[in-house]
Design a protein around this motif. Structure first.
Motif, mmCIF file in Angstrom:
data_model
loop_
_atom_site.group_PDB
_atom_site.id
_atom_site.type_symbol
_atom_site.label_atom_id
_atom_site.label_comp_id
_atom_site.label_asym_id
_atom_site.label_seq_id
_atom_site.Cartn_x
_atom_site.Cartn_y
_atom_site.Cartn_z
ATOM 1 N N ARG A 110 0.851 -1.180 0.000
ATOM 2 C CA ARG A 110 0.000 0.000 0.000
ATOM 3 C C ARG A 110 0.892 1.237 0.000
ATOM 4 O O ARG A 110 2.033 1.188 0.446
ATOM 5 N N PRO A 111 0.381 2.354 -0.488
ATOM 6 C CA PRO A 111 1.185 3.577 -0.452
ATOM 7 C C PRO A 111 1.533 3.937 0.989
ATOM 8 O O PRO A 111 0.716 3.801 1.898
ATOM 9 N N ARG A 112 2.740 4.367 1.172
ATOM 10 C CA ARG A 112 3.193 4.730 2.513
ATOM 11 C C ARG A 112 2.862 6.193 2.781
ATOM 12 O O ARG A 112 2.840 7.017 1.878
ATOM 13 N N SER A 113 2.628 6.456 4.033
ATOM 14 C CA SER A 113 2.344 7.834 4.404
ATOM 15 C C SER A 113 3.652 8.614 4.432
ATOM 16 O O SER A 113 4.734 8.046 4.405
ATOM 17 N N GLY A 114 3.536 9.876 4.514
ATOM 18 C CA GLY A 114 4.725 10.708 4.582
ATOM 19 C C GLY A 114 4.726 11.750 3.490
ATOM 20 O O GLY A 114 3.848 11.806 2.633
ATOM 21 N N GLN A 115 5.751 12.537 3.523
ATOM 22 C CA GLN A 115 5.868 13.623 2.576
ATOM 23 C C GLN A 115 6.232 13.085 1.194
ATOM 24 O O GLN A 115 7.111 12.225 1.073
ATOM 25 N N PRO A 116 5.583 13.549 0.151
ATOM 26 C CA PRO A 116 5.929 13.079 -1.191
ATOM 27 C C PRO A 116 7.308 13.575 -1.603
ATOM 28 O O PRO A 116 7.822 14.569 -1.068
ATOM 29 N N ARG A 117 7.901 12.881 -2.547
ATOM 30 C CA ARG A 117 9.233 13.253 -3.018
ATOM 31 C C ARG A 117 9.194 14.642 -3.655
ATOM 32 O O ARG A 117 8.288 14.965 -4.422
ATOM 33 N N LYS A 118 10.202 15.442 -3.347
ATOM 34 C CA LYS A 118 10.297 16.766 -3.949
ATOM 35 C C LYS A 118 11.001 16.695 -5.294
ATOM 36 O O LYS A 118 10.716 17.455 -6.202
ATOM 37 N N VAL A 119 11.950 15.774 -5.406
ATOM 38 C CA VAL A 119 12.713 15.641 -6.640
ATOM 39 C C VAL A 119 12.021 14.587 -7.508
ATOM 40 O O VAL A 119 12.149 13.400 -7.284
ATOM 41 N N THR A 120 11.290 15.063 -8.499
ATOM 42 C CA THR A 120 10.580 14.172 -9.409
ATOM 43 C C THR A 120 11.505 13.756 -10.548
ATOM 44 O O THR A 120 12.629 14.255 -10.668
ATOM 45 N N ALA A 121 11.031 12.868 -11.386
ATOM 46 C CA ALA A 121 11.831 12.395 -12.517
ATOM 47 C C ALA A 121 12.135 13.542 -13.489
ATOM 48 O O ALA A 121 13.243 13.621 -14.037
ATOM 49 N N THR A 122 11.174 14.435 -13.686
ATOM 50 C CA THR A 122 11.413 15.562 -14.598
ATOM 51 C C THR A 122 12.450 16.525 -14.024
ATOM 52 O O THR A 122 13.267 17.057 -14.758
ATOM 53 N N LEU A 123 12.410 16.711 -12.701
ATOM 54 C CA LEU A 123 13.399 17.585 -12.073
ATOM 55 C C LEU A 123 14.777 16.934 -12.121
ATOM 56 O O LEU A 123 15.782 17.623 -12.332
ATOM 57 N N GLU A 124 14.835 15.617 -11.941
ATOM 58 C CA GLU A 124 16.116 14.917 -12.058
ATOM 59 C C GLU A 124 16.704 15.107 -13.446
ATOM 60 O O GLU A 124 17.902 15.365 -13.598
ATOM 61 N N ALA A 125 15.855 14.979 -14.452
ATOM 62 C CA ALA A 125 16.320 15.163 -15.832
ATOM 63 C C ALA A 125 16.798 16.593 -16.052
ATOM 64 O O ALA A 125 17.810 16.823 -16.723
#
Length: 147
Positions: free
Chosen positions: A80-95
């Motif tokens: 199941r999806p875990r609780s917590g803060q979502p990632r700030k660095v997305t795949a588009t930002l990584e690129a």
């Protein structure tokens, strides 16, 4: 009076899918463990035997069994999806970080530094705020080296 436990009856299609997951071994280890536990439950083994053979706790046994009986095979195997803060660095930002580190240097700079990349990302409105450590981890993951 104690309540009788509902047995897990696996259809042939579920058994074949579970055996494929266990045999292939390319899935996440937690998914393989859940598949092993379900196969053992389907064979009619007791809770204690399943827990010992699959290496799971009492609560994991009951959670897997309850989810399979209530929601089906896919929901019992997946996390199941875990609780917590979502990632700030997305795949588009990584690129964007990677492409920026490979682009031309700003005037007056000998090489890209984490601080320069940070300032450039903020000035381009890619993100409101990001730490140098997050940028470093992205570059390390991509095996890039600024400069």
């Amino acid at each position: 009076m104690a309540r009788l436990a509902k047995p897990v009856c696996l259809p042939a299609s579920d058994v074949s899918r579970l055996r494929a997951i266990v045999k292939k071994g390319t899935h996440k280890s937690r998914k393989i463990t859940r598949a092993r536990a379900l196969l053992l439950m389907g064979e009619g083994q007791s809770a204690a035997q399943v827990q010992a053979s699959a290496g799971i706790s009492d609560s994991q046994y009951h959670r897997i069994k309850r989810r399979y009986l209530a929601e089906g095979l896919d929901r019992a195997l997946e996390e199941r999806p875990r609780s917590g803060q979502p990632r700030k660095v997305t795949a588009t930002l990584e690129a964007r970080i990677t492409s920026l580190s490979c682009s031309e240097l700003p005037t007056g700079a000998a090489r890209w530094t984490l601080s320069l990349l940070n300032e450039k990302l903020i000035s381009l409105d890619c993100i409101d705020k990001i730490s140098n450590e997050s940028i470093r981890q992205v570059l390390k993951k991509g095996n890039s080296n600024p400069g």
